[in-house]
Design an enzyme around this catalytic site. Structure first.
Site, short mmCIF file in Angstrom:
data_model
loop_
_atom_site.label_atom_id
_atom_site.label_comp_id
_atom_site.label_asym_id
_atom_site.label_seq_id
_atom_site.Cartn_x
_atom_site.Cartn_y
_atom_site.Cartn_z
N GLU A 215 6.92 -9.16 -46.83
CA GLU A 215 6.27 -8.35 -45.80
C GLU A 215 7.07 -7.07 -45.68
O GLU A 215 8.13 -7.03 -45.07
CB GLU A 215 6.27 -9.12 -44.47
CG GLU A 215 5.20 -8.68 -43.52
CD GLU A 215 3.81 -9.01 -44.02
OE1 GLU A 215 3.12 -8.06 -44.44
OE2 GLU A 215 3.41 -10.18 -44.00
N CYS A 249 6.35 -2.24 -38.48
CA CYS A 249 5.87 -1.99 -39.84
C CYS A 249 4.44 -1.48 -39.88
O CYS A 249 4.04 -0.87 -40.87
CB CYS A 249 6.00 -3.25 -40.68
SG CYS A 249 5.07 -4.66 -40.05
#
Length: 482
Positions: A215, A249
């Site tokens: 990720e 993110c």
């Protein structure tokens, strides 16, 4: 924060592998209990977790509860309720002559998992893969980020009070501890962070052929084409950027806007900022701070090097508060577009057309999320058809994370693998195919045995003589389809 002794890490690993091998994690009732205990840990320690996130990140209590503690409580509970459905064997469709074989796909637990979590959303990005591992019937070691020491220390203290320590452990520390962990063989590694470290982890995993979920984030762009209300678009974009002071993110990393609408967008951003923070963000309890001196100086350096014009914002103080900052007239080769900003700086890139905006984005690495503000169906269709991103969001930011039934993850440089609820469960399982061929099926199998004959060969090769359907595409002599 006291680091886990390096010489204990191999023993922790061995203990968990023994637990898995003995089948402790296999029963669904056991898994359900662990998931409900995880939810209980959230419920009984809301204040302690919120306080730890405030201490590490200056995270407002509302953000801590709404985006981390509350989400894990909800999703751990949902997992507990859905275990039977997710884990039940799945029959597959086959030709009639194979139906007696009972072809089935079982969900097998991968084994012992390593979860390497980041500092920016340390609770949810630690415990989201954990509830997936528990649901799948796996054991797991959590390597909590040393950059968020208050949360890491709290988790290491609380987890043994709620979950089975023979199956789930927390390792604290930094480079020596993670180095030792990566020397060991794991059945899956789940890493959230950046591409540079991901390459190190992937190289270590390759030695053991260990599968990965990465990720990684990256530069998530926003396209504004002017057909959606620009003031509302600005408000939604800024909200996405200020969460955790941009240290997320999926934060909008930069905005691509039509050149003649840049000033209107910036005016909308400024208006939204003033409504969010009437006395300024640095004086607000609804705004977080930068996690460390290193990241604080990195952001100041990025802002100093830009060739764009600071439209508003940019103030900082010695306590690592960094005001939301909008930079206009940013060119494609500007330093602000070199790497993920991961902070409250928002570059605005003017272009001449939607076509130019699409070209600008597709010429760069595939983002984790692509945000597009448009009311034009043709633009939406073009974006879907011509771009690549882990997630695609029209007319808002960050809110995709609230949809429990959608997969979340990257593509290319933004990572691979998927998570959230059932997708987290599936990350830590493998599809195990099974057939059970009865004696009664023998007449249909006789054709496979020697001695091989022309008759049997003709029967087995009959599918190769079937007519292939005509294609609707015509290829000319130059190999061009039309």
């Amino acid at each position: 924060m006291s680091a886990t002794p390096v010489d204990e890490i191999a023993q922790i690993h061995a203990t968990l592998r023994t637990t898995f091998r003995k089948g402790v994690t296999r029963p669904l009732a056991w898994r359900r209990h662990q998931l409900l205990q995880l939810a209980l840990m959230m419920q009984e320690n809301v204040d302690a977790f919120a306080d730890s996130l405030e201490a590490d990140l200056g995270k407002p209590r509302m953000e801590a509860i709404a985006t981390e503690v509350g989400v894990i409580y909800e999703r751990a509970t949902i997992c507990a309720q859905n275990l039977e459905e997710w884990t039940k064997p799945q029959a597959v469709e086959v030709p009639e002559w194979q139906q007696s074989w009972s072809p089935t796909v079982h969900k097998g637990a991968k084994g012992t998992i390593l979860i390497i979590s980041p500092w920016n959303y340390p609770l949810i990005l630690t415990l989201q893969p954990l509830y997936g591992a528990i649901s799948a019937g796996c054991c797991a070691v959590i390597k909590a980020s040393e950059v968020a020491p208050n949360y890491a220390t709290l988790l290491a203290r609380l987890l043994p009070q709620y979950l089975d320590q023979s199956a789930y452990r927390v390792v604290l520390g930094a480079v020596p501890e993670i180095t030792k962990l990566l020397e060991l063989q794991w059945d899956h590694i789940f890493y959230t962070g950046n591409g540079r470290v991901a390459r190190i982890i992937a190289a270590a995993a390759a030695k053991h052929l260990t599968p990965l979920t990465l990720e990684l984030g990256g530069k998530s762009p926003v396209i504004v084409d002017g057909t959606f209300d620009i003031s509302l678009a600005a408000k939604r974009i800024l909200w996405g950027k200020i969460n955790n002071a941009g240290q997320i993110c999926v934060a909008p990393d930069y905005v691509v806007v039509l050149r003649d609408q840049q000033d209107e967008l910036i005016a909308g951003l400024k208006s939204a900022y003033e409504s969010f923070y009437p006395n300024g963000a640095l004086n607000s309890t609804s705004y977080g701070r930068i996690v460390s001196d290193t990241h604080f100086e990195r952001l100041k350096g990025q802002l100093k090097r830009t060739r764009g014009e600071v439209a508003f914002g940019g103030q900082t103080n010695e306590k690592r508060w960094f005001e939301p900052t909008i930079v206009k007239d940013v060119a494609g080769d500007d330093p602000l577009l070199e790497e993920e900003i991961f902070g409250p700086i928002l570059p605005v890139v003017p272009v001449d057309s939607v076509e130019d905006a699409i070209e600008f984005i597709t010429s760069r690495d595939h983002p984790l999320v692509l945000y597009v503000f448009t009311e034009d169906p043709k633009t939406k269709a073009s974006i879907i058809d011509r771009t690549m991103s882990g997630n695609l969001v029209f007319n808002d930011t960050v809110q995709q994370l609230a949809v429990n039934t959608l997969p979340f993850g990257g593509v290319g440089e933004s990572g691979y693998g998927r998570q959230i609820l059932k997708y987290s469960f599936e990350s830590f399982t493998y599809d195990r195919s099974c057939v059970d061929i009865p004696r009664a099926a023998e007449p249909t199998l006789e054709i496979r045995y020697p001695p091989y004959t022309d008759k049997n060969l003709a029967i087995l090769s009959a599918p190769l003589r079937a007519k292939i359907p005509e294609s609707s595409i015509v290829v000319n002599g130059n190999g061009v389809a039309h």
